[in-house]
Motif scaffolding. Structure first.
Motif, mmCIF file in Angstrom:
data_model
loop_
_atom_site.group_PDB
_atom_site.id
_atom_site.type_symbol
_atom_site.label_atom_id
_atom_site.label_comp_id
_atom_site.label_asym_id
_atom_site.label_seq_id
_atom_site.Cartn_x
_atom_site.Cartn_y
_atom_site.Cartn_z
ATOM 1 N N ARG A 22 0.839 -1.929 5.507
ATOM 2 C CA ARG A 22 -0.313 -1.663 6.358
ATOM 3 C C ARG A 22 -1.459 -1.007 5.587
ATOM 4 O O ARG A 22 -1.235 -0.122 4.773
ATOM 5 C CB ARG A 22 0.090 -0.731 7.513
ATOM 6 C CG ARG A 22 1.164 -1.295 8.422
ATOM 7 C CD ARG A 22 1.652 -0.222 9.379
ATOM 8 N NE ARG A 22 2.705 -0.721 10.254
ATOM 9 C CZ ARG A 22 2.503 -1.155 11.491
ATOM 10 N NH1 ARG A 22 1.285 -1.133 12.006
ATOM 11 N NH2 ARG A 22 3.509 -1.610 12.222
ATOM 12 N N LYS A 23 -2.678 -1.447 5.895
ATOM 13 C CA LYS A 23 -3.857 -0.808 5.302
ATOM 14 C C LYS A 23 -4.099 0.559 5.936
ATOM 15 O O LYS A 23 -4.673 1.454 5.283
ATOM 16 C CB LYS A 23 -5.085 -1.701 5.488
ATOM 17 C CG LYS A 23 -5.020 -3.003 4.694
ATOM 18 C CD LYS A 23 -6.285 -3.818 4.870
ATOM 19 C CE LYS A 23 -6.209 -5.103 4.053
ATOM 20 N NZ LYS A 23 -7.435 -5.935 4.185
ATOM 21 N N VAL A 24 -3.718 0.699 7.184
ATOM 22 C CA VAL A 24 -3.761 1.996 7.864
ATOM 23 C C VAL A 24 -2.347 2.282 8.354
ATOM 24 O O VAL A 24 -1.799 1.526 9.159
ATOM 25 C CB VAL A 24 -4.747 1.991 9.044
ATOM 26 C CG1 VAL A 24 -4.710 3.339 9.757
ATOM 27 C CG2 VAL A 24 -6.156 1.670 8.584
ATOM 28 N N HIS A 25 -1.750 3.354 7.860
ATOM 29 C CA HIS A 25 -0.372 3.677 8.198
ATOM 30 C C HIS A 25 -0.274 4.114 9.656
ATOM 31 O O HIS A 25 -1.282 4.438 10.297
ATOM 32 C CB HIS A 25 0.148 4.782 7.266
ATOM 33 C CG HIS A 25 1.635 4.853 7.204
ATOM 34 N ND1 HIS A 25 2.325 6.038 7.149
ATOM 35 C CD2 HIS A 25 2.581 3.871 7.201
ATOM 36 C CE1 HIS A 25 3.627 5.784 7.090
ATOM 37 N NE2 HIS A 25 3.802 4.484 7.134
ATOM 38 N N TYR A 63 0.835 -1.197 0.000
ATOM 39 C CA TYR A 63 0.000 0.000 0.000
ATOM 40 C C TYR A 63 0.876 1.256 0.000
ATOM 41 O O TYR A 63 2.090 1.180 0.165
ATOM 42 C CB TYR A 63 -0.911 -0.002 1.235
ATOM 43 C CG TYR A 63 -1.845 -1.189 1.280
ATOM 44 C CD1 TYR A 63 -3.093 -1.138 0.659
ATOM 45 C CD2 TYR A 63 -1.479 -2.367 1.935
ATOM 46 C CE1 TYR A 63 -3.948 -2.226 0.683
ATOM 47 C CE2 TYR A 63 -2.329 -3.459 1.964
ATOM 48 C CZ TYR A 63 -3.564 -3.386 1.338
ATOM 49 O OH TYR A 63 -4.396 -4.477 1.349
ATOM 50 N N CYS A 101 1.031 5.336 1.512
ATOM 51 C CA CYS A 101 0.493 6.395 2.359
ATOM 52 C C CYS A 101 0.716 7.736 1.666
ATOM 53 O O CYS A 101 1.872 8.162 1.488
ATOM 54 C CB CYS A 101 1.178 6.380 3.725
ATOM 55 S SG CYS A 101 0.659 7.741 4.811
ATOM 56 N N GLY A 128 -1.979 7.165 10.852
ATOM 57 C CA GLY A 128 -3.434 7.161 10.926
ATOM 58 C C GLY A 128 -4.120 7.270 9.579
ATOM 59 O O GLY A 128 -5.352 7.167 9.496
ATOM 60 N N THR A 129 -3.354 7.453 8.514
ATOM 61 C CA THR A 129 -3.925 7.589 7.177
ATOM 62 C C THR A 129 -4.307 6.223 6.602
ATOM 63 O O THR A 129 -3.525 5.278 6.683
ATOM 64 C CB THR A 129 -2.911 8.266 6.223
ATOM 65 O OG1 THR A 129 -2.586 9.560 6.728
ATOM 66 C CG2 THR A 129 -3.478 8.380 4.809
ATOM 67 N N THR A 130 -5.489 6.136 6.028
ATOM 68 C CA THR A 130 -5.885 4.928 5.312
ATOM 69 C C THR A 130 -5.128 4.896 3.991
ATOM 70 O O THR A 130 -5.215 5.840 3.188
ATOM 71 C CB THR A 130 -7.402 4.911 5.045
ATOM 72 O OG1 THR A 130 -8.098 4.944 6.300
ATOM 73 C CG2 THR A 130 -7.800 3.662 4.274
ATOM 74 N N THR A 131 -4.393 3.856 3.773
ATOM 75 C CA THR A 131 -3.529 3.787 2.587
ATOM 76 C C THR A 131 -4.306 3.271 1.381
ATOM 77 O O THR A 131 -5.417 2.755 1.498
ATOM 78 C CB THR A 131 -2.336 2.850 2.856
ATOM 79 O OG1 THR A 131 -2.827 1.559 3.236
ATOM 80 C CG2 THR A 131 -1.472 3.401 3.987
#
Length: 281
Positions: free
Chosen positions: A238-241, A227, A229, A244-247
């Protein structure tokens, strides 16, 4: 192979509890990871015997120690990985589940269908691969030379999935060698094989572990989910970095995570041992 008895299961269960509890207290395992380690350890000790159990312990202890080695220097790279060094049950099964299955099959499948040597070498290859790959990840990220993508040789950031370095490849060879040497020497001590076979077994561990580790890198560069970011402008598993950002998915298959990569690469490392064993024995 050591005979299977209720005592061997109880011994394996007791040792696995001790190792899992110490690893949990040290922060190397989560609660689910400790449960997974207890299951894997009991099956391998109880069904594979003490030689296989010691090999598992060598992998786990060395990998846990290396995960804490120079943590501060590796902290910046950790954001790229899907999970941290505190292993959960998914990571435990991805690294030890196949070895536990091999131990179970070695006890269940009749000798006339599959000889004990088959399971012996498969186990070595699987454990050599997960050790080699873990060592390469933990120490390869400390390389002073920039890693290169295994598919095209392009220079990439440290920690990039599919990136390889001379240091990482070297320590993967050492990790596989340690497993092969451990099993070979202990099998000779216990009378399961002649002393002259220990060196070829060590070589099989070194080669299969390195091949399996490189296969892991190849899948990391091609099919593993990666993913991006947009906030930090960095690649990550990570799907969420961590910020806190959704990748957003950059490449690879959405369902092909790092645990699956580890599982399949260990299978590949195990299968590599079969032609090597035919060549060396």
């Amino acid at each position: 192979m050591s005979p299977i008895t209720p005592l061997s299961f109880l011994s394996g269960f007791a040792l696995s509890i001790v190792i899992a509890a110490l690893a949990y207290r040290r922060g190397s395992l989560s609660r689910s990871g400790a449960v997974g380690a207890l299951i894997v350890g009991t099956l391998i000790f109880g069904l594979g015997g003490w030689v296989w159990g010691v090999a598992l312990a060598v992998f786990f202890i060395s990998s846990s120690a290396l995960s804490h080695f120079k943590e501060r220097e590796k902290a910046a790279v950790a954001e790229k990985f899907e999970k941290g060094h505190r292993r959960d049950i998914g990571q435990v099964f991805a690294n030890g589940g196949l070895a536990a299955l091999i131990a179970a099959l070695s006890a269940i499948v009749p000798e006339r269908v599959a000889p004990a040597e088959l399971w012996f070498f498969l186990f070595i290859g699987v454990m050599a691969t997960v050790t080699a790959d873990t060592w390469a990840t933990e120490l390869g990220t400390l390389s002073k030379a920039a890693p290169r993508l295994i598919t095209n040789g392009r220079v990439v950031e440290v920690g990039t999935s599919g990136g390889v370095s001379l240091l990482g490849t070297g320590v993967s060879l050492a990790g596989g060698l340690l497993i092969g040497l451990t099993v070979g020497l202990l099998a000779a001590v216990s009378g399961q094989m002649v002393w002259s076979a220990a060196l070829p077994v060590a070589l099989i561990g070194a080669l299969s572990g390195t091949v399996g580790s490189l296969l892991d890198s190849l899948m990391g560069a091609t099919v593993q989910q990666i993913y991006y970011c947009d906030t930090c402008q960095k690649e990550t598993e990570r799907k969420v970095h961590r910020c806190g950002t959704t990748t957003r998915r950059l490449r690879g298959l959405a369902w092909f995570n790092n645990d699956l990569v580890n599982l399949l690469s260990s299978l590949g490392g195990g299968l590599v041992t079969l032609p090597l064993a035919c060549l060396l024995f």
